[in-house]
Design a protein around this motif. Structure first.
Motif, PDB file in Angstrom:
ATOM      1  N   ALA A 143       0.782  -1.203   0.000  1.00  0.00           N
ATOM      2  CA  ALA A 143       0.000   0.000   0.000  1.00  0.00           C
ATOM      3  C   ALA A 143       0.819   1.260   0.000  1.00  0.00           C
ATOM      4  N   LEU A 144       0.515   2.146  -0.913  1.00  0.00           N
ATOM      5  CA  LEU A 144       1.182   3.428  -0.890  1.00  0.00           C
ATOM      6  C   LEU A 144       0.484   4.488  -1.697  1.00  0.00           C
ATOM      7  N   TRP A 200      -7.977  -0.231  -1.971  1.00  0.00           N
ATOM      8  CA  TRP A 200      -8.246   0.492  -0.735  1.00  0.00           C
ATOM      9  C   TRP A 200      -9.530   1.286  -0.845  1.00  0.00           C
ATOM     10  N   TRP A 239      -6.947  -1.119   3.497  1.00  0.00           N
ATOM     11  CA  TRP A 239      -6.362  -1.763   2.327  1.00  0.00           C
ATOM     12  C   TRP A 239      -6.608  -3.269   2.383  1.00  0.00           C
ATOM     13  N   ASP A 290      -5.902  -4.105   6.194  1.00  0.00           N
ATOM     14  CA  ASP A 290      -4.638  -3.515   6.599  1.00  0.00           C
ATOM     15  C   ASP A 290      -4.835  -2.005   6.698  1.00  0.00           C
ATOM     16  N   ARG A 338      -3.337   1.346   6.788  1.00  0.00           N
ATOM     17  CA  ARG A 338      -2.062   2.010   6.506  1.00  0.00           C
ATOM     18  C   ARG A 338      -2.040   3.444   7.003  1.00  0.00           C
ATOM     19  N   GLN A 339      -3.179   4.098   7.059  1.00  0.00           N
ATOM     20  CA  GLN A 339      -3.245   5.497   7.468  1.00  0.00           C
ATOM     21  C   GLN A 339      -4.391   5.692   8.453  1.00  0.00           C
ATOM     22  N   LYS A 354      -0.875   7.654  12.366  1.00  0.00           N
ATOM     23  CA  LYS A 354      -0.135   6.682  11.563  1.00  0.00           C
ATOM     24  C   LYS A 354      -0.165   7.087  10.093  1.00  0.00           C
ATOM     25  N   PHE A 383       2.698   7.085   6.267  1.00  0.00           N
ATOM     26  CA  PHE A 383       3.956   6.625   5.689  1.00  0.00           C
ATOM     27  C   PHE A 383       5.107   7.486   6.194  1.00  0.00           C
ATOM     28  N   PRO A 401       4.696   2.615   7.059  1.00  0.00           N
ATOM     29  CA  PRO A 401       3.825   3.451   7.892  1.00  0.00           C
ATOM     30  C   PRO A 401       4.133   3.273   9.371  1.00  0.00           C
TER      31      PRO A 401
END
Length: 382
Positions: free
Chosen positions: A16-17, A68, A89, A116, A118-119, A135, A137, A183
């Motif tokens: 994930a990004l 996502w 995600w 998941d 991620r942010q 949270k 990256f 992250p």
């Protein structure tokens, strides 16, 4: 070299990004009296054919990005603007749960899909800049990966890293041009943009060298960016850094690691032509990313670079890419990925992608792997 089984287990935590490349505009669900709420998302799938030193594999997989859905909140309160983002995600390639039946054949019992996160952060914006808490990256190698021309494509698929048979994403150019800005819980300050310059500095929850290692200070990361526009073009450059110390509590220094890194790059656009070059040098952050209490957080010297060019004509964009990471963790190793990709924009929400990648791995000067991959897919965003 990394243990293939271990790295495959890490993939769900490392995916994930692409959200950072989006404007987070998405679909506005609420906009009234200074308060906004919106959603955005991405879904992608590729047909993938790989030839790994003669071993053929056909898959239907996600590309570099997983799928996502994100939610964004904003509120004007006097001189402050408050914001928040959460993104969730998922993989379309969640590992099949399989057992052997009494005839020795695999019998599928279901799947182990997980979400998941991620942010999950909040922001406070004012004339003095922005503070982010939560949270997100990391900053080291962040713009390197955000600037990858293959972000919406497929990327390298080293079998040594478990990326052919694995149940999650490919790797873009993670491990063959940059490392992953994993992250982390963080408190980050960003200055206002002035004369094209903006500085981001943050304290992040540190990664551990071992289960009982001691971290007396957080990880420090920062990135300085500069951007300007000129007639029919633009220029952007960046410089990032990382520092963290993780010590052996017994004083033997067996598990003590000082992690340092420098990342950098530049992008220039002339009309429909885009040229990008980026690189990094690091010690003690792992060959893929710095991850808590796992083998990839070993003390390793690493450097890498990525050079890319793309040209856009009408709804088409053609990209050429070459990247590599060179490292030493007791044994010299090298990961290279060469790629050509074609992106076709059907409309603002749908892109078609065709890509060819050749990934090569060398260990102690001996070729350990060559993998050729063709990926055909579609990316849907909102």
């Amino acid at each position: 070299m990394k243990n293939k089984k271990m790295t495959t287990k890490l993939l769900p935590a490392m995916i994930a990004l692409g959200m950072a490349t989006q404007a987070h505009a998405g679909i506005t669900l609420y906009d009234k009296e200074g308060t906004t709420f919106s959603t955005d998302g991405l879904i992608n799938a590729f047909y993938v054919q790989s030839d790994n030193d003669g071993r053929q594999q056909s898959r239907v997989k996600m590309g570099f990005l997983p799928n996502w859905i994100g939610f964004n909140f904003g509120k004007e309160t006097g001189d402050l603007k408050l914001g928040a983002r959460s993104s969730f995600w998922v993989s379309i390639n969640d590992s099949d749960v399989v057992r052997a039946n009494n005839q020795g054949r695999g019998e599928s019992l279901g799947t182990d899909t997980g979400i998941d996160v991620r942010q999950f952060y909040g922001t406070v914006d004012a004339d003095w800049g922005q503070v982010l808490i939560g949270k997100d990256f990391g900053l080291f190698n962040r713009t390197n990966i955000m600037s990858d021309e293959l972000l919406l494509g497929y990327g390298q698929t080293s079998d040594s890293l478990g990326l052919i048979d694995g149940g999650n994403v490919s790797f873009g150019n993670i491990g063959s041009g940059y490392t992953y800005p994993f992250p982390k819980a963080q408190i980050t300050y960003r200055t206002p943009t002035k004369n094209g310059f903006q500085l981001a500095i943050g304290i992040l929850d540190p990664s551990k060298a071992d289960t009982d290692s001691s971290e007396e200070a957080p990880r420090f990361e920062g990135e300085l960016t500069y951007g300007t526009d000129f007639d029919n073009g633009s220029f952007k450059a960046w410089l990032g850094g990382l520092y963290q110390s993780s010590d052996d509590p017994d004083g033997a220094d067996v598990n003590s690691i000082d992690s340092t890194g420098v990342s950098y790059g530049a992008n220039v656009k002339f009309g429909d032509l885009s040229l990008t070059a980026s690189g990094f040098q690091s010690e003690g952050i792992g060959t893929i990313a710095a991850i808590d209490n796992l083998v990839v957080a070993e003390d390793v010297e690493l450097e890498g670079y990525l050079v890319q060019g793309s040209y856009t004509f009408g709804p088409n964009r053609v990209a050429l890419s070459y990247g590599e990471n060179d490292g030493d963790n007791g044994v010299d190793f090298n990961y290279e990925n060469t790629a050509v990709a074609w992106f076709y924009t059907v409309n603002s929400n749908l892109k078609l992608v065709a890509e060819y990648d050749q990934t090569e791995v060398t260990v102690a000067g001996v070729e350990a792997e060559q993998n050729d991959t063709v990926a055909l897919g579609a990316v849907l965003t909102w």
